[in-house]
Design an enzyme around this catalytic site. Structure first.
Site, mmCIF file in Angstrom:
data_model
loop_
_atom_site.group_PDB
_atom_site.id
_atom_site.type_symbol
_atom_site.label_atom_id
_atom_site.label_comp_id
_atom_site.label_asym_id
_atom_site.label_seq_id
_atom_site.Cartn_x
_atom_site.Cartn_y
_atom_site.Cartn_z
ATOM 1 N N ALA A 205 -54.951 19.340 84.611
ATOM 2 C CA ALA A 205 -53.554 19.419 85.002
ATOM 3 C C ALA A 205 -52.852 20.334 84.015
ATOM 4 O O ALA A 205 -53.344 20.552 82.914
ATOM 5 C CB ALA A 205 -52.932 18.028 84.953
ATOM 6 N N GLU B 253 -59.035 13.523 78.971
ATOM 7 C CA GLU B 253 -57.647 13.023 78.939
ATOM 8 C C GLU B 253 -57.420 12.045 77.788
ATOM 9 O O GLU B 253 -56.325 11.970 77.233
ATOM 10 C CB GLU B 253 -57.320 12.329 80.272
ATOM 11 C CG GLU B 253 -57.099 13.259 81.449
ATOM 12 C CD GLU B 253 -58.378 13.609 82.187
ATOM 13 O OE1 GLU B 253 -58.299 14.066 83.334
ATOM 14 O OE2 GLU B 253 -59.473 13.456 81.610
ATOM 15 N N GLU C 258 -61.660 16.248 88.387
ATOM 16 C CA GLU C 258 -61.287 15.339 89.486
ATOM 17 C C GLU C 258 -61.221 16.082 90.830
ATOM 18 O O GLU C 258 -61.590 15.526 91.867
ATOM 19 C CB GLU C 258 -59.967 14.653 89.142
ATOM 20 C CG GLU C 258 -60.097 13.678 87.963
ATOM 21 C CD GLU C 258 -58.775 13.148 87.493
ATOM 22 O OE1 GLU C 258 -58.531 11.947 87.685
ATOM 23 O OE2 GLU C 258 -57.968 13.951 86.950
ATOM 24 N N GLY D 157 -58.141 17.061 85.357
ATOM 25 C CA GLY D 157 -57.816 17.199 86.781
ATOM 26 C C GLY D 157 -58.736 18.169 87.491
ATOM 27 O O GLY D 157 -58.993 18.034 88.696
HETATM 28 N N1 T1G Z 1 -52.472 22.902 80.521
HETATM 29 C C1 T1G Z 1 -51.669 23.876 80.027
HETATM 30 N N2 T1G Z 1 -52.062 24.836 79.132
HETATM 31 C C2 T1G Z 1 -53.341 24.798 78.749
HETATM 32 C C3 T1G Z 1 -54.251 23.809 79.217
HETATM 33 C C4 T1G Z 1 -53.771 22.841 80.148
HETATM 34 N N3 T1G Z 1 -54.558 21.883 80.660
HETATM 35 N N4 T1G Z 1 -55.448 24.035 78.637
HETATM 36 C C5 T1G Z 1 -55.286 25.119 77.842
HETATM 37 N N5 T1G Z 1 -54.044 25.577 77.907
HETATM 38 C C6 T1G Z 1 -53.489 26.754 77.209
HETATM 39 C C7 T1G Z 1 -53.495 26.601 75.684
HETATM 40 O O1 T1G Z 1 -52.368 25.937 75.234
HETATM 41 C C8 T1G Z 1 -53.554 28.049 75.232
HETATM 42 O O2 T1G Z 1 -52.259 28.563 75.309
HETATM 43 C C9 T1G Z 1 -54.396 28.720 76.295
HETATM 44 O O3 T1G Z 1 -54.351 27.849 77.446
HETATM 45 C C10 T1G Z 1 -55.837 28.879 75.914
HETATM 46 O O4 T1G Z 1 -56.329 27.634 75.496
HETATM 47 C C11 T1G Z 1 -54.348 14.219 86.069
HETATM 48 C C12 T1G Z 1 -53.705 14.192 83.359
HETATM 49 C C13 T1G Z 1 -60.046 24.678 78.374
HETATM 50 C C14 T1G Z 1 -61.609 24.148 76.552
HETATM 51 O O5 T1G Z 1 -57.429 18.318 78.189
HETATM 52 O O6 T1G Z 1 -59.569 21.822 76.056
HETATM 53 O O7 T1G Z 1 -55.901 16.875 83.688
HETATM 54 O O8 T1G Z 1 -51.878 29.027 72.938
HETATM 55 O O9 T1G Z 1 -56.736 28.304 73.099
HETATM 56 O O10 T1G Z 1 -60.310 27.623 73.002
HETATM 57 O O11 T1G Z 1 -56.288 13.575 85.100
HETATM 58 O O12 T1G Z 1 -57.982 24.830 76.317
HETATM 59 O O13 T1G Z 1 -52.644 30.826 74.435
HETATM 60 O O14 T1G Z 1 -50.346 29.880 74.656
HETATM 61 O O15 T1G Z 1 -57.558 26.081 73.999
HETATM 62 O O16 T1G Z 1 -60.929 28.838 75.114
HETATM 63 C C15 T1G Z 1 -57.010 17.664 80.794
HETATM 64 C C16 T1G Z 1 -57.390 21.153 77.688
HETATM 65 C C17 T1G Z 1 -55.556 17.831 81.028
HETATM 66 C C18 T1G Z 1 -58.300 20.475 78.612
HETATM 67 C C19 T1G Z 1 -60.302 26.309 76.552
HETATM 68 N N6 T1G Z 1 -57.568 18.909 80.312
HETATM 69 N N7 T1G Z 1 -57.820 22.491 77.334
HETATM 70 O O17 T1G Z 1 -60.380 26.401 75.166
HETATM 71 O O18 T1G Z 1 -58.619 28.228 74.762
HETATM 72 S S1 T1G Z 1 -54.817 16.308 81.481
HETATM 73 C C20 T1G Z 1 -57.727 19.144 79.015
HETATM 74 C C21 T1G Z 1 -58.871 22.708 76.509
HETATM 75 C C22 T1G Z 1 -55.311 16.064 83.095
HETATM 76 C C23 T1G Z 1 -55.396 14.594 85.083
HETATM 77 C C24 T1G Z 1 -54.953 14.730 83.692
HETATM 78 C C25 T1G Z 1 -59.143 24.123 76.139
HETATM 79 C C26 T1G Z 1 -60.276 24.793 76.955
HETATM 80 P P1 T1G Z 1 -51.776 29.604 74.288
HETATM 81 P P2 T1G Z 1 -57.305 27.522 74.222
HETATM 82 P P3 T1G Z 1 -60.122 27.847 74.450
#
Ligand code: T1G
Length: 670
Positions: A63, A125, A105, A102
């Protein structure tokens, strides 16, 4: 605005493609585009099957976290996933990169999943203080069983495609460079297969033994966190009630966590960690210096650990020592550490040899002339460091970066012992340096922008979380540690015990308290080594040889298994010093300990910001989370102060007579 979603037709296959860099986060526009495309596919009689795939570096990585806390735009993710699953035509997810949260999912809502070998699936999450809120806790156990569902949800670790295939989460692992074509071929194979497999229609039997074993195994890891238990409860619910009821429970638990302070804190740290890598005033595309070989001076605990970071990242290292015996000891410890990782299955034996093979141990200081970055890691003595930097000045190649691993000392003063202060920077690693994630990058007055940017980029390569600090005694972390220690020592004389103070810190969520930490690091660290000069309790302990765990006696007594117990001798010494200093006794409450040991750290953080020795308050939080074990579910000292309430912190500090930072007084901490 063009939609991040487009479609392509391949005969009777509709391919739905998301292109929402950098990580295809499932923001509103992506969800709306997906909904419209799937509806189009369902409605179009010439379409038999659909494929969902993403452009760029990864499948949906979850998400869009930046949307949390804002009014939700339709369709909500759970609704979209349910719609995909209910489709009358098969939908295939084509996965590369990291299908997370998400994104995972959405894939579980699809009827089939294909993936490239390097792909990973995960529901991280819990690391944001949440749980999979779009059906993941109900579909995952139905597809992959209770144990794996618990591992993925409550621990949040992604799994590789091969493992996912073995667990029935992936229907086919396709070749790395033909995902799009292979997914279409697979879709054609299943286009007419009926019934369409839907995860929500499967069942999973209760497995209380596995749940109990898993919960027991991870008790220490989950201590203090709210989210893991909620994830476990949802997975258990999936084994007990019908899908729809389980989804309701999941939604309720998701909203409870989303409204909580822990998730707010963990989401704060998610973005703070990424923000920390940005350097104010330096363009993101500045030309970096090329680092092909690293030199490390000193093969002690720090020098060895620092070298391992670069070797593990494939960067060759030249390590220099004064004596052969010290050099052999240092490289021996590095090999032992690598072999220990191999024994635990974290490394293959050939990777151990590859890393050690890239190491050049030498007694010849001049060998550093071929290095692009040289890190000095010798003991804390300014004269010794100045001498080393003076020698480096004459032999290091032009443009080489000269770094010091000092934990406290003045980088500008060290830089002034060279004719190239612009190439000098601090790189403060934390012990054990091959394990601890934090790296304080100390920006000197004359440190060149490209030097700073190069070191920050290199930190990512060696998997460190780097934070820029200005030149001030102890930089960010250690400078904030000092007022805490001063107050903890005072509280001992006023009536608190080491056990009480440590208990309050552990209950707060720290891995250990100030006195357990002193015993682990060594009570003799920084001691003047003159047993006749006793100026405080710590001197008295050190003079008696109570140097901590290594001597089985410090602020605590230790048994042969290093289990601590309160020490009558220490109580005596504290009593002696209370009398010597004429310190009046009073009943010290746990709240007073918080007000006098944690609030002053916040105050010091505010001063550091006011002096421009840290770029932003969130950087200070990252330092404490990754360098000092501050509980991530409290978001770091500065974030915690906000949740605690600046007024409350201010009142606590003033009550105990502290001089409070202006920005804390007027609530303008940034
Ligand atoms: N939402 C918004 N921005 C995100 C994002 C996300 N999910 N993931 C990454 N970014 C932005 C980050 O802030 C950065 O921005 C840029 O993308 C590059 O990220 C309903 C509730 C995918 C392994 O927890 O673990 O889904 O600093 O530097 O090292 O169940 O990003 O460039 O401005 O980290 O290559 C669950 C989170 C969400 C994964 C890539 N998902 N992301 O790593 O790049 S909750 C996560 C990561 C959810 C549902 C629920 C990593 C990555 P900026 P980066 P990277």
């Amino acid at each position: 605005m063009t939609s991040p979603i487009r479609t392509e037709r391949h005969d009777d296959v509709l391919v739905i493609i998301s292109d929402n860099p950098p990580v295809n986060a499932l923001g509103a526009a992506v969800r709306q585009g997906l909904e419209a495309a799937v509806k189009q596919g369902i409605a179009d009689d010439t379409i038999k099957v659909m494929v969902i795939r993403c452009e760029g570096k990864t499948f949906f990585a979850g998400a869009d976290i930046t949307e949390f806390g804002k009014p939700m735009q339709e369709p909500a993710l759970p609704v979209l996933v349910d719609m995909i699953e209910a489709s009358s035509k098969p939908v295939v997810a084509a996965i590369h990169g990291t299908a997370l949260g998400g994104g995972c999912e959405v894939a579980l809502g699809c009827h089939y999943r294909v993936a490239v070998p390097s792909a990973k699936l995960g529901t991280p999450e819990v690391k944001l203080g949440l749980l999979p809120g779009a059906g993941g806790t109900q579909r995952l156990p139905r597809l992959a069983g209770v144990r794996l569902a618990l591992e993925m949800t409550a621990k949040g670790a992604p799994i590789p495609a091969e493992v996912a295939a073995g667990a029935g989460l992936i229907d086919r692992v396709v070749s790395e460079d033909s995902l799009a074509a292979d997914a279409i071929a697979f879709a054609k194979e299943v286009a007419d297969q009926r019934p369409i497999p839907r995860a929500s229609e499967k069942t999973v039997a209760p497995d209380p033994e596995t749940v109990a074993a898993f919960t027991k195994e991870n008790g220490r890891r989950f201590r203090g966190f709210d989210a893991p238990a909620a994830n476990i409860a949802c997975v258990v619910k999936a084994t007990e009630v019908p899908f729809a009821e389980g989804i309701q429970f999941e939604r309720q638990e998701f909203m409870r966590l989303m409204m909580g302070t822990q998730s707010a804190a963990q989401r704060h740290i998610f973005f703070a960690e990424r923000q920390a890598s940005k350097i104010d005033g330096i363009p993101a595309d500045i030309q970096l210096r090329d680092i092909k070989r690293v030199g490390v001076i000193g093969a002690g605990t720090m020098g060895g650990g620092i070298s391992m970071n670069f070797l593990s990242a494939g960067i060759p290292v030249t390590i220099v020592e004064m004596q052969q015996e010290a050099l052999d000891r240092g490289t021996g410890v590095m090999r032992k550490n690598y072999e220990a990782s191999a024994t635990k299955g974290r490394l293959k034996p050939e990777q151990v040899e590859q890393a050690m093979g890239a190491l050049t141990p030498t007694l010849d200081f001049n060998a550093l002339a071929e290095c692009d970055l040289i890190i000095e890691a010798v003991y804390e003595n300014m004269d010794v460091k100045k001498d080393i930097f003076g020698r480096l000045d004459t032999l290091a190649k032009p443009g080489a970066i000269l770094a010091s691993n000092t934990s406290y000392l003045n980088i500008d003063e060290i830089a002034a012992s060279t004719n190239r202060p612009q190439d000098v920077v601090g790189m403060h690693f934390f012990s054990p340096a091959n394990v601890m994630k934090l790296l304080e990058v100390v920006r000197g007055d004359k440190t060149a922008p490209d030097v700073l940017a190069t070191v920050m980029a290199l930190a990512k390569k060696i998997r460190k979380v780097a934070v820029v600090a200005g030149v001030t005694y102890g930089f960010i972390g250690n400078r904030m540690l000092m007022p805490r220690q001063v107050e903890a020592n005072k509280l001992l004389l006023e009536g608190a015990t080491p056990e009480q103070i440590d208990r309050v810190h552990v209950a707060f969520g720290m891995p250990m308290g100030p006195f357990q930490m002193a015993d682990l690091a060594g009570v003799d660290i920084g001691w003047h080594r003159d047993p006749n000069r006793i100026e405080n309790v710590r001197d008295a302990l050190a003079a008696e040889g109570r140097w901590g765990q290594k001597k089985q006696a410090g602020f605590y007594d230790y048994d042969e298994k290093r289990n601590p117990s309160p020490s009558p001798r220490v109580a005596e010494i504290i009593n002696e010093w209370r009398n010597k200093t004429g310190t009046p006794l009073h009943e010290v409450t746990d709240q007073e300990i918080v007000e006098r040991t944690l609030y002053p750290m916040v105050n010091e953080g505010a001063l550091i910001l006011e002096e421009g020795k840290a770029q932003r308050a969130s950087d200070i939080d990252v330092v404490w989370i990754y360098g000092y074990g501050w509980p991530v579910y409290r978001g770091g000292p500065m974030f915690w102060a906000k949740t605690e309430g600046y007024d409350k912190v201010l009142a606590g500090l003033e009550k105990h007579g502290f001089t409070v930072a202006e920005s804390l007084k007027n609530g303008t901490i940034k």
